[in-house]
Write a protein that holds these residues in place. Structure first.
Motif, PDB file in Angstrom:
ATOM      1  N   ASP A 132       0.895  -1.214  -0.046  1.00 21.42           N
ATOM      2  CA  ASP A 132       0.035  -0.103   0.103  1.00 21.42           C
ATOM      3  C   ASP A 132       0.966   1.440   0.114  1.00 21.42           C
ATOM      4  O   ASP A 132       0.760   2.187  -0.758  1.00 21.42           O
ATOM      5  N   LYS A 136       0.820   4.203  -2.789  1.00 19.73           N
ATOM      6  CA  LYS A 136       0.874   5.851  -2.200  1.00 19.73           C
ATOM      7  C   LYS A 136       1.823   6.618  -2.784  1.00 19.73           C
ATOM      8  O   LYS A 136       1.588   7.608  -3.402  1.00 19.73           O
ATOM      9  N   MET A 152      -4.685  -0.442  -6.587  1.00 24.70           N
ATOM     10  CA  MET A 152      -5.035  -0.144  -5.313  1.00 24.70           C
ATOM     11  C   MET A 152      -6.223  -1.392  -5.011  1.00 24.70           C
ATOM     12  O   MET A 152      -6.206  -2.085  -4.239  1.00 24.70           O
ATOM     13  N   PHE A 153      -7.247  -1.327  -5.915  1.00 28.67           N
ATOM     14  CA  PHE A 153      -8.214  -2.251  -5.784  1.00 28.67           C
ATOM     15  C   PHE A 153      -7.727  -3.680  -6.010  1.00 28.67           C
ATOM     16  O   PHE A 153      -8.154  -4.747  -5.411  1.00 28.67           O
ATOM     17  N   MET A 211     -18.846   2.361  -2.207  1.00 27.39           N
ATOM     18  CA  MET A 211     -18.141   3.611  -2.393  1.00 27.39           C
ATOM     19  C   MET A 211     -18.813   4.859  -2.434  1.00 27.39           C
ATOM     20  O   MET A 211     -18.563   5.854  -2.022  1.00 27.39           O
ATOM     21  N   LEU A 212     -19.984   4.461  -3.170  1.00 27.23           N
ATOM     22  CA  LEU A 212     -20.810   5.498  -3.574  1.00 27.23           C
ATOM     23  C   LEU A 212     -21.519   6.005  -2.086  1.00 27.23           C
ATOM     24  O   LEU A 212     -21.749   7.275  -1.727  1.00 27.23           O
ATOM     25  N   SER A 213     -21.585   5.291  -1.249  1.00 23.47           N
ATOM     26  CA  SER A 213     -22.316   5.424   0.157  1.00 23.47           C
ATOM     27  C   SER A 213     -21.421   6.237   1.109  1.00 23.47           C
ATOM     28  O   SER A 213     -21.719   6.880   1.904  1.00 23.47           O
ATOM     29  N   LYS A 214     -19.983   6.186   0.741  1.00 28.64           N
ATOM     30  CA  LYS A 214     -19.250   6.865   1.353  1.00 28.64           C
ATOM     31  C   LYS A 214     -18.705   8.248   0.572  1.00 28.64           C
ATOM     32  O   LYS A 214     -17.662   8.850   0.823  1.00 28.64           O
ATOM     33  N   GLY A 215     -19.601   8.523  -0.377  1.00 29.12           N
ATOM     34  CA  GLY A 215     -19.396   9.763  -1.124  1.00 29.12           C
ATOM     35  C   GLY A 215     -18.133   9.966  -2.277  1.00 29.12           C
ATOM     36  O   GLY A 215     -17.803  10.942  -2.301  1.00 29.12           O
ATOM     37  N   TYR A 216     -18.018   8.734  -2.681  1.00 24.80           N
ATOM     38  CA  TYR A 216     -16.920   8.540  -3.947  1.00 24.80           C
ATOM     39  C   TYR A 216     -17.259   9.495  -5.221  1.00 24.80           C
ATOM     40  O   TYR A 216     -18.453   9.305  -5.555  1.00 24.80           O
ATOM     41  N   THR A 217     -16.348  10.196  -5.519  1.00 29.01           N
ATOM     42  CA  THR A 217     -16.965  10.899  -6.706  1.00 29.01           C
ATOM     43  C   THR A 217     -15.549  10.839  -7.689  1.00 29.01           C
ATOM     44  O   THR A 217     -15.399  11.604  -8.641  1.00 29.01           O
ATOM     45  N   ASN A 221      -8.476   9.238  -2.553  1.00 26.83           N
ATOM     46  CA  ASN A 221      -8.646   9.626  -1.393  1.00 26.83           C
ATOM     47  C   ASN A 221      -8.045   8.921  -0.484  1.00 26.83           C
ATOM     48  O   ASN A 221      -8.226   7.980   0.339  1.00 26.83           O
ATOM     49  N   THR A 222      -6.585   9.369  -0.293  1.00 26.74           N
ATOM     50  CA  THR A 222      -5.779   8.800   0.739  1.00 26.74           C
ATOM     51  C   THR A 222      -4.776  10.089   1.199  1.00 26.74           C
ATOM     52  O   THR A 222      -4.870  11.107   0.597  1.00 26.74           O
ATOM     53  N   ILE A 223      -4.586   9.818   2.341  1.00 27.64           N
ATOM     54  CA  ILE A 223      -3.676  10.744   2.830  1.00 27.64           C
ATOM     55  C   ILE A 223      -2.207  10.030   3.016  1.00 27.64           C
ATOM     56  O   ILE A 223      -2.055   8.993   3.521  1.00 27.64           O
ATOM     57  N   LYS A 225       1.950  10.219   4.423  1.00 27.82           N
ATOM     58  CA  LYS A 225       2.660  10.942   5.207  1.00 27.82           C
ATOM     59  C   LYS A 225       4.258  10.514   5.038  1.00 27.82           C
ATOM     60  O   LYS A 225       4.475   9.464   5.688  1.00 27.82           O
TER      61      LYS A 225
END
Ligand SMILES: Nc1ncnc2c1ncn2[C@@H]1O[C@H](COP(=O)(O)OP(=O)(O)OP(=O)(O)O)[C@@H](O)[C@H]1O
Ligand SMILES: [Mg+2]
Lengths: 255, 304
Positions: A132, A136, A152-153, A211-217, A221-223, A225
């Motif tokens: 992962d 990233k 990723m998938f 994914m849609l249910s979590k607002g995927y557009t 969507n990763t942070i 560091k």
């Protein structure tokens, strides 16, 4: 079940493990390209030795690397065998229609050495960070988003898929299925692979709904560091210098 | 008063022609715990996918806090309502636990620092502190289920929709999950709607029950639903074991006020009966006992 995990030893401690993922990917990629394009067998051997040294520094168990490399060698070793017979040049042996040339042998060795160098470097690179993290780092290196998300998938669902396959295989064999090379056996395997494809398709639909249910557009969507330290610049400098030297020295030394 | 969820005359057929939902009407008040029960393939999951607009029907049949779901922006929608799916492998699609839980908050446009806090908080709610860097395929099923829950809790929705929360969990994880759901409802006032086949857990998890079998067949308190043996029988349902046991005790002459639905209620009921009977419970076999029990067993066995 036992997963084929390339990042199984990513939690060891070594200078290669601690190397910043982004710079690691850049420098190793450069080194790989540099070694693959070396024309002189002696410098190719030097690159192979360097790859070995990096592997030793990384503390990755040899057995782990060997297990992966042995399958890849199946694709490389044929070159070593075929090249001597197919490349034109000074004839060494000549039995009826078959000729072995000096150039052929050198070229066969060159290709083999280059390939093994590249493989060792790839495994040292991928084996010393979690997958992962690799993904990233690629994201941060501005690799196109669709490609990063695909990786990723794939990484996430390859294990789910393996589990599903395992379950199906257990179900089949526990109902008396014996794998073999006859028509009926192959057709059964074909059907079950078809089922797996359908299942994956349905899963893909459900995952997309989640994914849609979590607002995927569609945006990443990763942070991430990471932070590059002085040490990273130093290692980068050393490895890149070596990659350059591999190409300059043959020109300078072998005039 | 505005309902948290307002579904009116919702119809849905899948593209292949399967009619899944037929004229569904459901009203859920804020802070309520609602359970949807019904046989496999009854349309529970399909209904849930409509509640946050993942599946859409023609009309404007679904409102959340008085607003039509199809008119809400995505970021608004995920703030109002979160869905926890049946299979956690569907819900955990990112490489690490952290990434999965951060996914929703990032889509809400929060700053990295806030996202970090939300992830930490969500993990501590489900009791998995320190799991940030784990990869999903190294987790047990129960842990995955909890992470899936955290990945929705991190968006702090006002309504939580949970599909089969207790399925495939070991007894202890099941108990913990029931406790967690009740805690979220009680302490944070989250409105909860869930589907379950776990009738023994149902009484603790619901204020109101809907029986769904493509249509809404019945609705009421858990006691009302479990007392209606025709509805139970026609929809592959059963009353909780404690409820059935006390019914059987009744045939042995036990005189109950109300049939208990859970162990807690059973203890209360027994204590009360014993105290009012000078420290005794009196059971006996009378002339109808055997016949009553036979009828009861036959009635509960769907094959006869
Ligand atoms: N993607 C789909 N395409 C076609 N038909 C579907 C699809 N998903 C579900 N169905 C059908 O719609 C009906 C309702 O399914 P749904 O998954 O909503 O039931 P459920 O109540 O959640 O069942 P369970 O208790 O087994 O989870 C079923 O007949 C099912 O076969
Ligand atoms: Mg379902």
């Amino acid at each position: 079940m036992e997963y084929p995990e390339i990042d199984k030893y990513s939690s060891l401690e070594s200078p290669i493990h601690n190397f910043d993922p982004r710079t690691k990917i850049i420098t190793f990629t450069l080194l790989i390209f540099s070694s693959v394009f070396v024309e002189d067998i002696r410098f190719a051997a030097l690159a192979l030795i360097a790859a070995f040294i990096l592997l030793i520094i990384s503390k990755l168990p040899f057995k782990f690397i060997f297990n992966h490399v042995k399958w890849v060698s199946l694709f490389i070793l044929p070159f070593l065998i075929i090249m001597p017979f197919t490349v034109d040049g000074d004839v060494l042996v000549n039995i009826s229609y078959i000729t072995v040339t000096h150039e052929g042998i050198t070229y066969g060795f060159l290709i083999t050495v280059r390939a093994f160098t590249a493989i060792l470097l790839v495994f040292t690179m991928l084996g010393t960070m979690r997958f992962d993290t690799t993904i990233k780092a690629l994201h941060m290196l501005k690799i196109p988003n669709p490609l990063v998300q695909m990786l990723m998938f794939t990484y996430r669902y390859i294990f789910v898929f393996l589990d599903e396959f395992q379950r199906m295989w257990t179900a089949m064999t526990s109902k008396g299925f014996k794998p073999g090379l006859n028509i009926s056996s192959i057709s059964k395997i074909g059907k079950s692979v078809g089922m797996l494809v359908v299942k994956s398709y349905e899963r893909a639909q459900r995952v997309y709904q989640a994914m849609l249910s979590k607002g995927y557009t569609g945006n990443p969507n990763t942070i991430v560091k990471f932070n590059i330290k002085t040490r990273d610049y130093l290692i980068t400098f050393l490895i890149i210098s070596f990659a350059v030297v591999l190409h300059i020295s043959p020109v300078v030394l072998l005039q | 008063m505005i309902n948290a969820i307002d579904v009116t005359n919702l119809n849905y057929s899948y593209p292949d022609g399967t009619k899944a939902l037929d004229g569904i009407d459901i009203k859920i008040e804020e802070g309520e715990k609602t359970v949807i029960v019904g046989p496999n393939g009854a349309g529970k999951t399909t209904l849930f996918l409509h509640l946050n607009g993942t599946l859409k029907s023609q009309g404007k049949n679904v409102s959340i806090f008085g607003r039509n779901i199809s008119e809400m922006a995505i970021e608004e929608r995920i703030r109002e309502i979160g869905i926890i799916f049946q299979d956690p492998d569907d819900q955990l699609f990112m490489p690490t636990v952290y990434d999965d839980i951060a996914f929703g908050p990032l889509n809400m446009g929060l700053e990295n620092k806030e996202v970090d806090e939300k992830v930490k908080k969500a993990l501590s709610i489900v009791g998995l502190e320190g799991f940030e860097d784990k990869v999903p395929h190294h987790l047990s099923y129960g842990q995955k289920k909890k992470v899936a829950m955290a990945s929705v809790l991190s968006m702090e929705p006002k309504i939580l929709v949970i599909d089969e929360p207790t399925a495939n969990l070991d007894p202890r994880s099941r108990k913990e999950l029931i406790k967690l759901i009740n805690k979220l409802n009680k302490n944070q006032g989250i409105t909860i709607i869930m589907a379950t086949h776990d009738v023994n857990a149902l009484p603790q998890l619901s204020d109101r029950v809907y029986v769904l079998n493509h249509k809404i067949i019945a609705q009421g308190s858990p006691r009302e639903i479990f007392s209606d043996s025709t509805v139970l029988k026609e929809n592959n349902l059963e009353a909780p074991d404690v409820f059935k046991l006390f019914k059987v005790l009744g045939f042995f002459g036990y005189d109950y006020d109300t049939l208990p639905l859970s162990i807690d209620e059973a203890i209360e009921e027994l204590t009360k009966t014993i105290e009012t009977n000078n420290g005794h419970i009196h059971l006996h076999i009378h002339e109808h006992t055997h016949q009553n029990i036979r009828d009861f067993i036959n009635n509960n066995d769907h094959h006869h």
